[in-house]
Motif scaffolding. Structure first.
Motif, PDB file in Angstrom:
ATOM      1  N   LEU A 140       6.758  -1.108 -49.524  1.00  0.00           N
ATOM      2  CA  LEU A 140       7.586  -1.679 -50.582  1.00  0.00           C
ATOM      3  C   LEU A 140       8.968  -2.113 -50.089  1.00  0.00           C
ATOM      4  O   LEU A 140       9.758  -2.671 -50.837  1.00  0.00           O
ATOM      5  N   GLY A 141       9.259  -1.827 -48.840  1.00  0.00           N
ATOM      6  CA  GLY A 141      10.574  -2.154 -48.297  1.00  0.00           C
ATOM      7  C   GLY A 141      11.519  -0.976 -48.378  1.00  0.00           C
ATOM      8  O   GLY A 141      11.101   0.163 -48.570  1.00  0.00           O
ATOM      9  N   LEU A 142      12.800  -1.262 -48.249  1.00  0.00           N
ATOM     10  CA  LEU A 142      13.820  -0.221 -48.224  1.00  0.00           C
ATOM     11  C   LEU A 142      14.598  -0.181 -49.533  1.00  0.00           C
ATOM     12  O   LEU A 142      14.790  -1.212 -50.178  1.00  0.00           O
ATOM     13  N   SER A 143      15.064   1.006 -49.887  1.00  0.00           N
ATOM     14  CA  SER A 143      15.863   1.158 -51.103  1.00  0.00           C
ATOM     15  C   SER A 143      17.217   0.488 -50.916  1.00  0.00           C
ATOM     16  O   SER A 143      17.682   0.270 -49.793  1.00  0.00           O
ATOM     17  N   GLN A 144      17.867   0.199 -52.028  1.00  0.00           N
ATOM     18  CA  GLN A 144      19.193  -0.413 -51.982  1.00  0.00           C
ATOM     19  C   GLN A 144      20.183   0.510 -51.286  1.00  0.00           C
ATOM     20  O   GLN A 144      21.073   0.059 -50.571  1.00  0.00           O
ATOM     21  N   GLU A 145      20.021   1.825 -51.447  1.00  0.00           N
ATOM     22  CA  GLU A 145      20.926   2.786 -50.806  1.00  0.00           C
ATOM     23  C   GLU A 145      20.811   2.704 -49.285  1.00  0.00           C
ATOM     24  O   GLU A 145      21.814   2.768 -48.578  1.00  0.00           O
ATOM     25  N   VAL A 146      19.597   2.576 -48.774  1.00  0.00           N
ATOM     26  CA  VAL A 146      19.414   2.456 -47.327  1.00  0.00           C
ATOM     27  C   VAL A 146      19.997   1.132 -46.836  1.00  0.00           C
ATOM     28  O   VAL A 146      20.699   1.088 -45.817  1.00  0.00           O
ATOM     29  N   LEU A 147      19.730   0.063 -47.564  1.00  0.00           N
ATOM     30  CA  LEU A 147      20.274  -1.241 -47.172  1.00  0.00           C
ATOM     31  C   LEU A 147      21.798  -1.233 -47.208  1.00  0.00           C
ATOM     32  O   LEU A 147      22.447  -1.843 -46.356  1.00  0.00           O
ATOM     33  N   SER A 148      22.374  -0.521 -48.159  1.00  0.00           N
ATOM     34  CA  SER A 148      23.834  -0.417 -48.237  1.00  0.00           C
ATOM     35  C   SER A 148      24.395   0.382 -47.069  1.00  0.00           C
ATOM     36  O   SER A 148      25.496   0.105 -46.592  1.00  0.00           O
ATOM     37  N   ARG A 149      23.656   1.391 -46.623  1.00  0.00           N
ATOM     38  CA  ARG A 149      24.103   2.214 -45.492  1.00  0.00           C
ATOM     39  C   ARG A 149      23.980   1.466 -44.166  1.00  0.00           C
ATOM     40  O   ARG A 149      24.700   1.738 -43.203  1.00  0.00           O
ATOM     41  N   ALA A 150      23.096   0.503 -44.094  1.00  0.00           N
ATOM     42  CA  ALA A 150      22.867  -0.230 -42.845  1.00  0.00           C
ATOM     43  C   ALA A 150      24.120  -0.998 -42.436  1.00  0.00           C
ATOM     44  O   ALA A 150      24.781  -1.627 -43.260  1.00  0.00           O
ATOM     45  N   ASP A 151      24.414  -0.933 -41.149  1.00  0.00           N
ATOM     46  CA  ASP A 151      25.516  -1.704 -40.600  1.00  0.00           C
ATOM     47  C   ASP A 151      25.077  -3.134 -40.289  1.00  0.00           C
ATOM     48  O   ASP A 151      25.913  -4.030 -40.180  1.00  0.00           O
ATOM     49  N   TYR A 152      23.764  -3.299 -40.132  1.00  0.00           N
ATOM     50  CA  TYR A 152      23.220  -4.611 -39.763  1.00  0.00           C
ATOM     51  C   TYR A 152      21.800  -4.689 -40.294  1.00  0.00           C
ATOM     52  O   TYR A 152      21.066  -3.705 -40.251  1.00  0.00           O
ATOM     53  N   LYS A 153      21.439  -5.853 -40.796  1.00  0.00           N
ATOM     54  CA  LYS A 153      20.069  -6.073 -41.269  1.00  0.00           C
ATOM     55  C   LYS A 153      19.426  -7.097 -40.349  1.00  0.00           C
ATOM     56  O   LYS A 153      19.952  -8.195 -40.178  1.00  0.00           O
ATOM     57  N   LEU A 154      18.289  -6.718 -39.777  1.00  0.00           N
ATOM     58  CA  LEU A 154      17.605  -7.522 -38.770  1.00  0.00           C
ATOM     59  C   LEU A 154      16.234  -7.931 -39.271  1.00  0.00           C
ATOM     60  O   LEU A 154      15.475  -7.097 -39.777  1.00  0.00           O
ATOM     61  N   SER A 155      15.919  -9.211 -39.138  1.00  0.00           N
ATOM     62  CA  SER A 155      14.596  -9.713 -39.490  1.00  0.00           C
ATOM     63  C   SER A 155      13.890 -10.191 -38.233  1.00  0.00           C
ATOM     64  O   SER A 155      14.461 -10.948 -37.446  1.00  0.00           O
ATOM     65  N   PHE A 156      12.676  -9.757 -38.054  1.00  0.00           N
ATOM     66  CA  PHE A 156      11.871 -10.234 -36.935  1.00  0.00           C
ATOM     67  C   PHE A 156      11.105 -11.490 -37.312  1.00  0.00           C
ATOM     68  O   PHE A 156      10.657 -12.220 -36.449  1.00  0.00           O
ATOM     69  N   SER A 157      10.923 -11.706 -38.610  1.00  0.00           N
ATOM     70  CA  SER A 157      10.151 -12.856 -39.057  1.00  0.00           C
ATOM     71  C   SER A 157      10.200 -12.911 -40.575  1.00  0.00           C
ATOM     72  O   SER A 157      10.470 -11.913 -41.234  1.00  0.00           O
ATOM     73  N   LYS A 158       9.893 -14.061 -41.127  1.00  0.00           N
ATOM     74  CA  LYS A 158       9.720 -14.169 -42.578  1.00  0.00           C
ATOM     75  C   LYS A 158       8.370 -13.587 -42.993  1.00  0.00           C
ATOM     76  O   LYS A 158       8.114 -13.353 -44.163  1.00  0.00           O
ATOM     77  N   MET A 159       7.499 -13.374 -42.012  1.00  0.00           N
ATOM     78  CA  MET A 159       6.184 -12.791 -42.291  1.00  0.00           C
ATOM     79  C   MET A 159       6.308 -11.290 -42.489  1.00  0.00           C
ATOM     80  O   MET A 159       7.242 -10.660 -42.008  1.00  0.00           O
ATOM     81  N   THR A 160       5.348 -10.724 -43.176  1.00  0.00           N
ATOM     82  CA  THR A 160       5.282  -9.280 -43.367  1.00  0.00           C
ATOM     83  C   THR A 160       4.311  -8.701 -42.352  1.00  0.00           C
ATOM     84  O   THR A 160       3.216  -9.221 -42.164  1.00  0.00           O
ATOM     85  N   PHE A 161       4.741  -7.622 -41.683  1.00  0.00           N
ATOM     86  CA  PHE A 161       3.896  -6.938 -40.705  1.00  0.00           C
ATOM     87  C   PHE A 161       3.639  -5.511 -41.164  1.00  0.00           C
ATOM     88  O   PHE A 161       4.505  -4.903 -41.797  1.00  0.00           O
ATOM     89  N   PRO A 162       2.491  -4.954 -40.813  1.00  0.00           N
ATOM     90  CA  PRO A 162       2.271  -3.535 -41.104  1.00  0.00           C
ATOM     91  C   PRO A 162       3.314  -2.705 -40.335  1.00  0.00           C
ATOM     92  O   PRO A 162       3.645  -3.052 -39.199  1.00  0.00           O
ATOM     93  N   HIS A 163       3.816  -1.649 -40.962  1.00  0.00           N
ATOM     94  CA  HIS A 163       4.882  -0.895 -40.304  1.00  0.00           C
ATOM     95  C   HIS A 163       4.429  -0.271 -38.987  1.00  0.00           C
ATOM     96  O   HIS A 163       5.232  -0.074 -38.091  1.00  0.00           O
ATOM     97  N   LYS A 164       3.156   0.005 -38.838  1.00  0.00           N
ATOM     98  CA  LYS A 164       2.652   0.556 -37.567  1.00  0.00           C
ATOM     99  C   LYS A 164       2.808  -0.462 -36.441  1.00  0.00           C
ATOM    100  O   LYS A 164       3.243  -0.126 -35.345  1.00  0.00           O
ATOM    101  N   LEU A 165       2.433  -1.692 -36.726  1.00  0.00           N
ATOM    102  CA  LEU A 165       2.571  -2.754 -35.736  1.00  0.00           C
ATOM    103  C   LEU A 165       4.047  -3.077 -35.498  1.00  0.00           C
ATOM    104  O   LEU A 165       4.465  -3.313 -34.359  1.00  0.00           O
ATOM    105  N   MET A 166       4.840  -3.038 -36.546  1.00  0.00           N
ATOM    106  CA  MET A 166       6.265  -3.332 -36.416  1.00  0.00           C
ATOM    107  C   MET A 166       6.954  -2.336 -35.500  1.00  0.00           C
ATOM    108  O   MET A 166       7.861  -2.685 -34.746  1.00  0.00           O
ATOM    109  N   ARG A 167       6.495  -1.093 -35.535  1.00  0.00           N
ATOM    110  CA  ARG A 167       7.061  -0.075 -34.659  1.00  0.00           C
ATOM    111  C   ARG A 167       6.837  -0.460 -33.200  1.00  0.00           C
ATOM    112  O   ARG A 167       7.747  -0.347 -32.371  1.00  0.00           O
ATOM    113  N   VAL A 168       5.647  -0.932 -32.878  1.00  0.00           N
ATOM    114  CA  VAL A 168       5.334  -1.355 -31.504  1.00  0.00           C
ATOM    115  C   VAL A 168       6.182  -2.571 -31.130  1.00  0.00           C
ATOM    116  O   VAL A 168       6.771  -2.626 -30.044  1.00  0.00           O
TER     117      VAL A 168
END
Length: 159
Positions: A111-139
């Protein structure tokens, strides 16, 4: 340099585990890497928007509890900034130059990240506009961190 990955879900498939362990081993000469796996919340497909927010908030509280004081937090977020591998390496190098010795990457659940986590982030990074399974994203993330350190140290890497 300490690199922390805070990720939702446990990996069961050996092929993902093998890839993660291989990158973890290769990263040892560049940084100390720790992976914190957080149990994701049950998420049936027919959740209401309100229930989805509740799930993200519960997961977000768990994520925030694992972030160490003083950590520079990079949240993987589809709406974040896209970088190529060299720019990503430059980002990590700049963080090190600025005295950040603890970088924490956060990978959310389905479902993505909560607003609180996004607010705590110092930087938001996108690898792609596509959605990847979190297991594959970890690799993918671990490969890019490894590649970044290769670039920073002027070691050859595949272009």
């Amino acid at each position: 340099m300490n690199i922390n990955l805070i990720v939702l879900g446990k990996i069961k498939e050996n092929y993902f585990k093998d890839a993660i362990n291989e990158y973890k081993k290769m990263l040892k000469s560049y940084a100390d890497l720790s992976i914190f796996e957080i149990m994701d919340e049950p998420c049936p497909e027919n959740l209401s928007d309100k229930d989805m927010e509740k799930v993200k908030n519960v997961e977000g509280e768990k994520i925030l509890s694992k972030i160490k004081d003083g950590a520079y937090v990079i949240a993987l977020e589809i709406g974040g900034k896209s970088l190529d591998s060299v720019a990503f390496a430059d980002k990590i190098k700049d963080l090190m130059i600025d005295g950040h010795s603890n970088i924490t990457f956060v990978i959310g659940g389905s479902l993505g990240l909560s607003q609180e986590v996004l607010s705590r982030a110092d930087y938001k990074l996108s690898f792609s506009k596509m959605t990847f399974p979190h297991k594959l994203m970890r690799v993918i993330l671990m490969e890019q961190i490894y590649r970044a350190f290769r670039i920073i140290n002027n070691h050859p890497y595949h272009k």
